[in-house]
Design a protein around this motif. Structure first.
Motif, PDB file in Angstrom:
ATOM      1  N   GLY A 189     -10.228  39.145  89.801  1.00 40.08           N
ATOM      2  CA  GLY A 189      -9.279  40.257  89.862  1.00 40.08           C
ATOM      3  C   GLY A 189      -9.673  41.386  88.926  1.00 40.08           C
ATOM      4  O   GLY A 189      -9.628  42.566  89.296  1.00 40.08           O
ATOM      5  N   ASP A 190     -10.085  41.035  87.702  1.00 46.52           N
ATOM      6  CA  ASP A 190     -10.526  42.052  86.738  1.00 46.52           C
ATOM      7  C   ASP A 190     -11.725  42.836  87.272  1.00 46.52           C
ATOM      8  O   ASP A 190     -11.801  44.064  87.123  1.00 46.52           O
ATOM      9  N   ALA A 191     -12.670  42.114  87.873  1.00 48.42           N
ATOM     10  CA  ALA A 191     -13.872  42.768  88.401  1.00 48.42           C
ATOM     11  C   ALA A 191     -13.519  43.727  89.535  1.00 48.42           C
ATOM     12  O   ALA A 191     -14.038  44.855  89.602  1.00 48.42           O
ATOM     13  N   TYR A 192     -12.624  43.297  90.413  1.00 52.59           N
ATOM     14  CA  TYR A 192     -12.210  44.183  91.508  1.00 52.59           C
ATOM     15  C   TYR A 192     -11.462  45.408  90.981  1.00 52.59           C
ATOM     16  O   TYR A 192     -11.604  46.513  91.519  1.00 52.59           O
ATOM     17  N   MET A 193     -10.672  45.224  89.939  1.00 47.14           N
ATOM     18  CA  MET A 193      -9.983  46.371  89.331  1.00 47.14           C
ATOM     19  C   MET A 193     -10.995  47.386  88.809  1.00 47.14           C
ATOM     20  O   MET A 193     -10.844  48.599  88.997  1.00 47.14           O
ATOM     21  N   GLU A 194     -12.029  46.891  88.155  1.00 47.74           N
ATOM     22  CA  GLU A 194     -13.063  47.777  87.616  1.00 47.74           C
ATOM     23  C   GLU A 194     -13.805  48.508  88.732  1.00 47.74           C
ATOM     24  O   GLU A 194     -14.259  49.642  88.549  1.00 47.74           O
ATOM     25  N   LEU A 195     -13.923  47.857  89.889  1.00 42.04           N
ATOM     26  CA  LEU A 195     -14.598  48.479  91.033  1.00 42.04           C
ATOM     27  C   LEU A 195     -13.671  49.398  91.823  1.00 42.04           C
ATOM     28  O   LEU A 195     -14.103  50.056  92.770  1.00 42.04           O
ATOM     29  N   GLY A 196     -12.395  49.421  91.440  1.00 47.05           N
ATOM     30  CA  GLY A 196     -11.441  50.287  92.129  1.00 47.05           C
ATOM     31  C   GLY A 196     -10.847  49.684  93.377  1.00 47.05           C
ATOM     32  O   GLY A 196     -10.135  50.364  94.124  1.00 47.05           O
ATOM     33  N   LYS A 219      -7.649  43.957  96.472  1.00 51.74           N
ATOM     34  CA  LYS A 219      -8.241  42.639  96.236  1.00 51.74           C
ATOM     35  C   LYS A 219      -7.954  42.151  94.820  1.00 51.74           C
ATOM     36  O   LYS A 219      -7.814  40.951  94.582  1.00 51.74           O
ATOM     37  N   ALA A 220      -7.866  43.084  93.899  1.00 55.05           N
ATOM     38  CA  ALA A 220      -7.514  42.709  92.526  1.00 55.05           C
ATOM     39  C   ALA A 220      -6.131  42.073  92.505  1.00 55.05           C
ATOM     40  O   ALA A 220      -5.937  41.000  91.913  1.00 55.05           O
ATOM     41  N   ALA A 221      -5.174  42.712  93.163  1.00 55.32           N
ATOM     42  CA  ALA A 221      -3.805  42.194  93.203  1.00 55.32           C
ATOM     43  C   ALA A 221      -3.760  40.812  93.839  1.00 55.32           C
ATOM     44  O   ALA A 221      -3.077  39.900  93.348  1.00 55.32           O
ATOM     45  N   SER A 222      -4.510  40.646  94.924  1.00 54.76           N
ATOM     46  CA  SER A 222      -4.534  39.362  95.627  1.00 54.76           C
ATOM     47  C   SER A 222      -5.050  38.245  94.729  1.00 54.76           C
ATOM     48  O   SER A 222      -4.487  37.143  94.690  1.00 54.76           O
ATOM     49  N   ASN A 223      -6.109  38.526  93.979  1.00 53.99           N
ATOM     50  CA  ASN A 223      -6.677  37.503  93.096  1.00 53.99           C
ATOM     51  C   ASN A 223      -5.776  37.228  91.894  1.00 53.99           C
ATOM     52  O   ASN A 223      -5.659  36.082  91.452  1.00 53.99           O
ATOM     53  N   TYR A 224      -5.131  38.258  91.377  1.00 53.00           N
ATOM     54  CA  TYR A 224      -4.186  38.040  90.281  1.00 53.00           C
ATOM     55  C   TYR A 224      -3.014  37.166  90.736  1.00 53.00           C
ATOM     56  O   TYR A 224      -2.561  36.288  89.991  1.00 53.00           O
ATOM     57  N   MET A 225      -2.534  37.414  91.941  1.00 53.67           N
ATOM     58  CA  MET A 225      -1.432  36.602  92.457  1.00 53.67           C
ATOM     59  C   MET A 225      -1.868  35.151  92.640  1.00 53.67           C
ATOM     60  O   MET A 225      -1.111  34.224  92.333  1.00 53.67           O
ATOM     61  N   SER A 226      -3.088  34.952  93.128  1.00 54.68           N
ATOM     62  CA  SER A 226      -3.610  33.585  93.258  1.00 54.68           C
ATOM     63  C   SER A 226      -3.692  32.912  91.894  1.00 54.68           C
ATOM     64  O   SER A 226      -3.323  31.744  91.736  1.00 54.68           O
ATOM     65  N   ALA A 227      -4.173  33.655  90.907  1.00 59.72           N
ATOM     66  CA  ALA A 227      -4.285  33.108  89.554  1.00 59.72           C
ATOM     67  C   ALA A 227      -2.914  32.733  88.999  1.00 59.72           C
ATOM     68  O   ALA A 227      -2.777  31.744  88.275  1.00 59.72           O
ATOM     69  N   SER A 228      -1.897  33.499  89.354  1.00 59.10           N
ATOM     70  CA  SER A 228      -0.553  33.243  88.822  1.00 59.10           C
ATOM     71  C   SER A 228       0.076  31.984  89.406  1.00 59.10           C
ATOM     72  O   SER A 228       1.010  31.425  88.824  1.00 59.10           O
ATOM     73  N   THR A 264       0.839  32.786  83.474  1.00 61.19           N
ATOM     74  CA  THR A 264       1.456  33.237  84.725  1.00 61.19           C
ATOM     75  C   THR A 264       2.069  34.633  84.609  1.00 61.19           C
ATOM     76  O   THR A 264       1.798  35.495  85.455  1.00 61.19           O
ATOM     77  N   PRO A 265       2.883  34.924  83.581  1.00 60.20           N
ATOM     78  CA  PRO A 265       3.429  36.289  83.485  1.00 60.20           C
ATOM     79  C   PRO A 265       2.360  37.352  83.244  1.00 60.20           C
ATOM     80  O   PRO A 265       2.510  38.496  83.693  1.00 60.20           O
ATOM     81  N   ILE A 266       1.271  36.978  82.571  1.00 59.05           N
ATOM     82  CA  ILE A 266       0.172  37.934  82.366  1.00 59.05           C
ATOM     83  C   ILE A 266      -0.406  38.359  83.711  1.00 59.05           C
ATOM     84  O   ILE A 266      -0.580  39.554  83.992  1.00 59.05           O
ATOM     85  N   TYR A 267      -0.688  37.365  84.564  1.00 62.37           N
ATOM     86  CA  TYR A 267      -1.313  37.674  85.849  1.00 62.37           C
ATOM     87  C   TYR A 267      -0.326  38.325  86.817  1.00 62.37           C
ATOM     88  O   TYR A 267      -0.725  39.157  87.645  1.00 62.37           O
ATOM     89  N   LEU A 268       0.947  37.974  86.703  1.00 57.81           N
ATOM     90  CA  LEU A 268       1.958  38.646  87.526  1.00 57.81           C
ATOM     91  C   LEU A 268       2.050  40.128  87.164  1.00 57.81           C
ATOM     92  O   LEU A 268       2.162  40.987  88.045  1.00 57.81           O
ATOM     93  N   GLN A 269       2.002  40.415  85.873  1.00 59.71           N
ATOM     94  CA  GLN A 269       2.051  41.815  85.453  1.00 59.71           C
ATOM     95  C   GLN A 269       0.808  42.573  85.919  1.00 59.71           C
ATOM     96  O   GLN A 269       0.902  43.707  86.396  1.00 59.71           O
ATOM     97  N   LYS A 270      -0.354  41.934  85.800  1.00 58.54           N
ATOM     98  CA  LYS A 270      -1.584  42.570  86.280  1.00 58.54           C
ATOM     99  C   LYS A 270      -1.512  42.811  87.787  1.00 58.54           C
ATOM    100  O   LYS A 270      -1.942  43.862  88.284  1.00 58.54           O
ATOM    101  N   ALA A 271      -0.968  41.832  88.503  1.00 51.99           N
ATOM    102  CA  ALA A 271      -0.818  41.990  89.957  1.00 51.99           C
ATOM    103  C   ALA A 271       0.114  43.151  90.269  1.00 51.99           C
ATOM    104  O   ALA A 271      -0.160  43.964  91.165  1.00 51.99           O
ATOM    105  N   GLY A 272       1.226  43.235  89.522  1.00 52.23           N
ATOM    106  CA  GLY A 272       2.171  44.324  89.743  1.00 52.23           C
ATOM    107  C   GLY A 272       1.533  45.687  89.541  1.00 52.23           C
ATOM    108  O   GLY A 272       1.730  46.612  90.346  1.00 52.23           O
ATOM    109  N   ILE A 273       0.752  45.822  88.484  1.00 49.59           N
ATOM    110  CA  ILE A 273       0.069  47.094  88.204  1.00 49.59           C
ATOM    111  C   ILE A 273      -0.920  47.424  89.325  1.00 49.59           C
ATOM    112  O   ILE A 273      -1.002  48.571  89.786  1.00 49.59           O
ATOM    113  N   ALA A 274      -1.667  46.406  89.766  1.00 48.15           N
ATOM    114  CA  ALA A 274      -2.630  46.625  90.852  1.00 48.15           C
ATOM    115  C   ALA A 274      -1.909  47.023  92.139  1.00 48.15           C
ATOM    116  O   ALA A 274      -2.366  47.915  92.868  1.00 48.15           O
TER     117      ALA A 274
END
Length: 230
Positions: free
Chosen positions: A149-156, A160-169, A178-188
């Motif tokens: 998810g982090d890598a996809y975020m860096e690539l813009g 896909k970043a959100a999808s991977n963060y949700m999977s991680a959560s 879990t709340p860390i990845y949920l927040q990252k997913a929300g931002i994405a």
């Protein structure tokens, strides 16, 4: 009369049974060689699997772990180039993958390589190696998904970043990651304009992870998502 009929039925059953047994014996006699080959093949396969596990796979696993030791040391001190490529005397993670890819250590080397590339800013390489990694270990699987998810975020590629963060959560639900990845997913999600799913992620933090660090200021994220939904 009834007794005679029963006796006759029993005799018929015995005759049928004897006939069936006779046919079975004939089949065995006729195909004895073929059946022997089948039995031997099963035994050979079983012995082969045992020998493969004990005399090939297990020693290779130990060898791979020993060969990877120095690369892990480089990884631990953030010498990611040396960890990936080796130093001329010791193999790097790429060598471990090439030489021991079928082992657990080779699989783990894919994880290390992906994380190393992420730190080096080579995001597509990071994704490629992290996606090659698979594990029944919830912690490593969660970290790998989040790193993708982090890598996809860096690539813009925020979707896909959100999808991977949700999977991680969802891999290993807990009060820390879990709340860390949920927040990252929300931002994405917000970056893609998907405020509905962003709001759902934020509200999950508010409802289910009230004691987390992310919950302390989650209200402002919720407010922002709601305003953009209107």
């Amino acid at each position: 009369m009834s007794t005679n009929k029963n006796d006759q039925a029993h005799e018929d059953n015995f005759e049928n049974l004897e006939e069936a047994l006779g046919r079975t014996e004939q089949y065995i006699e006729k195909n004895q060689k073929k059946l022997t080959f089948i039995a031997l093949a099963i035994i050979i396969v079983a012995v082969g699997i045992f020998a493969y596990q004990k005399y090939y796979k297990a020693p290779r696993e130990l060898n791979a772990q020993a060969e990877m030791f120095q690369a892990q040391r480089y990884f631990e001190v953030d010498s990611f180039n040396l960890a990936i490529n080796g130093d001329g005397n010791y193999d790097g993670f790429l060598d471990i993958i090439d030489n021991f890819g079928s082992t657990e250590a080779g699989n783990l080397a894919s994880y290390y390589t992906g994380i190393s590339y992420l730190h080096l800013g080579e995001y597509q390489n990071a994704i490629n190696y992290l996606e090659d990694f698979s594990s029944s270990d919830f912690i490593l699987s969660t970290l790998a998904k989040a790193a993708i998810g982090d890598a996809y975020m860096e690539l813009g590629n925020n979707e896909k970043a959100a999808s991977n963060y949700m999977s991680a959560s969802t891999f290993n639900t807990n009060d820390f990651t879990t709340p860390i990845y949920l927040q990252k997913a929300g931002i994405a999600y917000e970056l893609t304009g998907n405020y509905k799913d962003a709001l759902a992620a934020y509200e999950t933090i508010e409802k289910d992870f009230k004691k987390s660090s992310e919950a302390r200021d989650i209200e402002k994220y919720i407010t922002r998502a709601k305003l953009n939904l209107k």
